[in-house]
Design a protein around this motif. Structure first.
Motif, PDB file in Angstrom:
ATOM      1  N   ARG A  67      -5.819 -17.310   2.424  1.00  0.00           N
ATOM      2  CA  ARG A  67      -6.524 -16.564   3.470  1.00  0.00           C
ATOM      3  C   ARG A  67      -5.543 -16.056   4.521  1.00  0.00           C
ATOM      4  O   ARG A  67      -5.623 -14.919   4.980  1.00  0.00           O
ATOM      5  CB  ARG A  67      -7.604 -17.433   4.118  1.00  0.00           C
ATOM      6  N   ARG A  68      -4.592 -16.900   4.905  1.00  0.00           N
ATOM      7  CA  ARG A  68      -3.578 -16.497   5.882  1.00  0.00           C
ATOM      8  C   ARG A  68      -2.729 -15.350   5.344  1.00  0.00           C
ATOM      9  O   ARG A  68      -2.438 -14.386   6.055  1.00  0.00           O
ATOM     10  CB  ARG A  68      -2.694 -17.700   6.223  1.00  0.00           C
ATOM     11  N   ALA A  69      -2.352 -15.422   4.073  1.00  0.00           N
ATOM     12  CA  ALA A  69      -1.545 -14.357   3.462  1.00  0.00           C
ATOM     13  C   ALA A  69      -2.329 -13.057   3.391  1.00  0.00           C
ATOM     14  O   ALA A  69      -1.782 -11.974   3.625  1.00  0.00           O
ATOM     15  CB  ALA A  69      -1.087 -14.782   2.065  1.00  0.00           C
ATOM     16  N   VAL A  70      -3.637 -13.135   3.104  1.00  0.00           N
ATOM     17  CA  VAL A  70      -4.472 -11.923   3.052  1.00  0.00           C
ATOM     18  C   VAL A  70      -4.574 -11.309   4.440  1.00  0.00           C
ATOM     19  O   VAL A  70      -4.447 -10.084   4.600  1.00  0.00           O
ATOM     20  CB  VAL A  70      -5.873 -12.250   2.467  1.00  0.00           C
ATOM     21  N   ARG A  71      -4.793 -12.136   5.462  1.00  0.00           N
ATOM     22  CA  ARG A  71      -4.864 -11.611   6.830  1.00  0.00           C
ATOM     23  C   ARG A  71      -3.549 -10.953   7.234  1.00  0.00           C
ATOM     24  O   ARG A  71      -3.533  -9.867   7.825  1.00  0.00           O
ATOM     25  CB  ARG A  71      -5.212 -12.729   7.821  1.00  0.00           C
ATOM     26  N   THR A  72      -2.450 -11.597   6.893  1.00  0.00           N
ATOM     27  CA  THR A  72      -1.127 -11.032   7.228  1.00  0.00           C
ATOM     28  C   THR A  72      -0.916  -9.714   6.494  1.00  0.00           C
ATOM     29  O   THR A  72      -0.423  -8.738   7.079  1.00  0.00           O
ATOM     30  CB  THR A  72      -0.009 -12.036   6.863  1.00  0.00           C
ATOM     31  N   ALA A  73      -1.288  -9.664   5.226  1.00  0.00           N
ATOM     32  CA  ALA A  73      -1.112  -8.432   4.442  1.00  0.00           C
ATOM     33  C   ALA A  73      -1.967  -7.307   5.025  1.00  0.00           C
ATOM     34  O   ALA A  73      -1.512  -6.153   5.123  1.00  0.00           O
ATOM     35  CB  ALA A  73      -1.478  -8.680   2.986  1.00  0.00           C
ATOM     36  N   LYS A  74      -3.208  -7.614   5.433  1.00  0.00           N
ATOM     37  CA  LYS A  74      -4.068  -6.586   6.028  1.00  0.00           C
ATOM     38  C   LYS A  74      -3.466  -6.092   7.346  1.00  0.00           C
ATOM     39  O   LYS A  74      -3.464  -4.890   7.627  1.00  0.00           O
ATOM     40  CB  LYS A  74      -5.477  -7.140   6.276  1.00  0.00           C
ATOM     41  N   ARG A  75      -2.981  -7.017   8.169  1.00  0.00           N
ATOM     42  CA  ARG A  75      -2.379  -6.638   9.446  1.00  0.00           C
ATOM     43  C   ARG A  75      -1.136  -5.772   9.209  1.00  0.00           C
ATOM     44  O   ARG A  75      -0.958  -4.737   9.843  1.00  0.00           O
ATOM     45  CB  ARG A  75      -2.013  -7.892  10.245  1.00  0.00           C
ATOM     46  N   GLU A  76      -0.307  -6.155   8.273  1.00  0.00           N
ATOM     47  CA  GLU A  76       0.895  -5.370   7.965  1.00  0.00           C
ATOM     48  C   GLU A  76       0.519  -3.995   7.417  1.00  0.00           C
ATOM     49  O   GLU A  76       1.177  -2.988   7.740  1.00  0.00           O
ATOM     50  CB  GLU A  76       1.772  -6.115   6.951  1.00  0.00           C
ATOM     51  N   ALA A  77      -0.566  -3.932   6.623  1.00  0.00           N
ATOM     52  CA  ALA A  77      -1.012  -2.640   6.081  1.00  0.00           C
ATOM     53  C   ALA A  77      -1.516  -1.742   7.206  1.00  0.00           C
ATOM     54  O   ALA A  77      -1.252  -0.526   7.209  1.00  0.00           O
ATOM     55  CB  ALA A  77      -2.097  -2.860   5.037  1.00  0.00           C
ATOM     56  N   ARG A  78      -2.246  -2.310   8.189  1.00  0.00           N
ATOM     57  CA  ARG A  78      -2.713  -1.518   9.329  1.00  0.00           C
ATOM     58  C   ARG A  78      -1.539  -0.995  10.143  1.00  0.00           C
ATOM     59  O   ARG A  78      -1.513   0.171  10.565  1.00  0.00           O
ATOM     60  CB  ARG A  78      -3.633  -2.348  10.227  1.00  0.00           C
ATOM     61  N   ILE A  79      -0.551  -1.846  10.361  1.00  0.00           N
ATOM     62  CA  ILE A  79       0.632  -1.427  11.121  1.00  0.00           C
ATOM     63  C   ILE A  79       1.363  -0.318  10.371  1.00  0.00           C
ATOM     64  O   ILE A  79       1.783   0.690  10.967  1.00  0.00           O
ATOM     65  CB  ILE A  79       1.562  -2.629  11.382  1.00  0.00           C
ATOM     66  N   ALA A  80       1.505  -0.465   9.069  1.00  0.00           N
ATOM     67  CA  ALA A  80       2.198   0.564   8.275  1.00  0.00           C
ATOM     68  C   ALA A  80       1.416   1.867   8.280  1.00  0.00           C
ATOM     69  O   ALA A  80       2.001   2.959   8.386  1.00  0.00           O
ATOM     70  CB  ALA A  80       2.398   0.071   6.847  1.00  0.00           C
ATOM     71  N   ALA A  81       0.073   1.762   8.200  1.00  0.00           N
ATOM     72  CA  ALA A  81      -0.747   2.981   8.220  1.00  0.00           C
ATOM     73  C   ALA A  81      -0.652   3.672   9.569  1.00  0.00           C
ATOM     74  O   ALA A  81      -0.542   4.909   9.644  1.00  0.00           O
ATOM     75  CB  ALA A  81      -2.198   2.633   7.895  1.00  0.00           C
ATOM     76  N   THR A  82      -0.673   2.907  10.637  1.00  0.00           N
ATOM     77  CA  THR A  82      -0.537   3.482  11.979  1.00  0.00           C
ATOM     78  C   THR A  82       0.835   4.132  12.142  1.00  0.00           C
ATOM     79  O   THR A  82       0.959   5.243  12.682  1.00  0.00           O
ATOM     80  CB  THR A  82      -0.731   2.395  13.054  1.00  0.00           C
ATOM     81  N   ALA A  83       1.867   3.475  11.668  1.00  0.00           N
ATOM     82  CA  ALA A  83       3.221   4.033  11.763  1.00  0.00           C
ATOM     83  C   ALA A  83       3.333   5.315  10.955  1.00  0.00           C
ATOM     84  O   ALA A  83       3.957   6.294  11.394  1.00  0.00           O
ATOM     85  CB  ALA A  83       4.242   3.003  11.286  1.00  0.00           C
ATOM     86  N   ALA A  84       2.709   5.339   9.772  1.00  0.00           N
ATOM     87  CA  ALA A  84       2.769   6.536   8.937  1.00  0.00           C
ATOM     88  C   ALA A  84       2.011   7.680   9.595  1.00  0.00           C
ATOM     89  O   ALA A  84       2.463   8.832   9.601  1.00  0.00           O
ATOM     90  CB  ALA A  84       2.202   6.242   7.553  1.00  0.00           C
ATOM     91  N   ALA A  85       0.855   7.401  10.183  1.00  0.00           N
ATOM     92  CA  ALA A  85       0.076   8.440  10.858  1.00  0.00           C
ATOM     93  C   ALA A  85       0.833   8.969  12.063  1.00  0.00           C
ATOM     94  O   ALA A  85       0.852  10.184  12.328  1.00  0.00           O
ATOM     95  CB  ALA A  85      -1.283   7.896  11.275  1.00  0.00           C
ATOM     96  N   THR A  86       1.474   8.065  12.785  1.00  0.00           N
ATOM     97  CA  THR A  86       2.272   8.493  13.942  1.00  0.00           C
ATOM     98  C   THR A  86       3.454   9.330  13.487  1.00  0.00           C
ATOM     99  O   THR A  86       3.794  10.338  14.115  1.00  0.00           O
ATOM    100  CB  THR A  86       2.763   7.255  14.726  1.00  0.00           C
TER     101      THR A  86
END
Length: 159
Positions: free
Chosen positions: A134-153
């Motif tokens: 569960r912790r790894a899934v939460r971390t992966a989702k958070r990292e994916a959101r950060i990467a998506a935000t960085a890509a959009a920026t």
């Protein structure tokens, strides 16, 4: 100390199995058909059965006394004590002694010596691994959101 009676009784039975064989003959006569149905290669004569139980008592008693495989050896001794009690034509004192020994063996078989049982360890290992997933899934989702935000920026930046 609990194992000593089984070791000495087993040695005595190994030395003179004929004495005990006569005492257990009524029991073995009832058990012989079951043994023959289970596996025809199993021994059915009382002397051999007395020797087998005596050897098991000595080995399990020594294992219990030395602290090796204590739960297994206590369980083996407890199972072997049941037919011994059933064939013992002694008085009430023998019955009470055997019941006391059985109680001690059951406690030894259930004792985990301060270590958690296998069931406890397995259950908690599963719980820990589920939490880690569960912790790894939460971390992966958070990292994916950060990467998506960085890509959009990055797409909005000129150049």
């Amino acid at each position: 100390m609990l194992a000593s009676i089984f070791v000495f009784d087993g040695i005595r039975a190994l030395a003179r199995p004929e004495e005990r064989a006569e005492a257990v003959r009524p029991f073995t006569d009832r058990v012989t058909p079951l043994l023959e149905r289970t596996d025809p290669r199993l021994p059915t004569d009382p002397v051999t059965l007395v020797r087998a139980k005596a050897a098991a008592d000595v080995l399990a008693g020594l294992a219990l006394a030395t602290g090796r495989f204590t739960r297994l050896s206590a369980a083996v001794l407890a199972v072997g004590l049941i037919p011994h009690t059933a064939t013992d034509k002694g008085d009430r004192d023998h019955l009470l002694r055997n019941l006391g020994l059985l109680g001690g063996l059951l406690l030894a078989a259930a004792d985990t010596e301060g270590r958690p049982s296998l069931r406890y360890r397995t259950t908690h290992a599963v719980d820990r691994s589920q939490r880690s997933v569960r912790r790894a899934v939460r971390t992966a989702k958070r990292e994916a959101r950060i990467a998506a935000t960085a890509a959009a920026t990055a797409r909005r930046l000129p150049g």
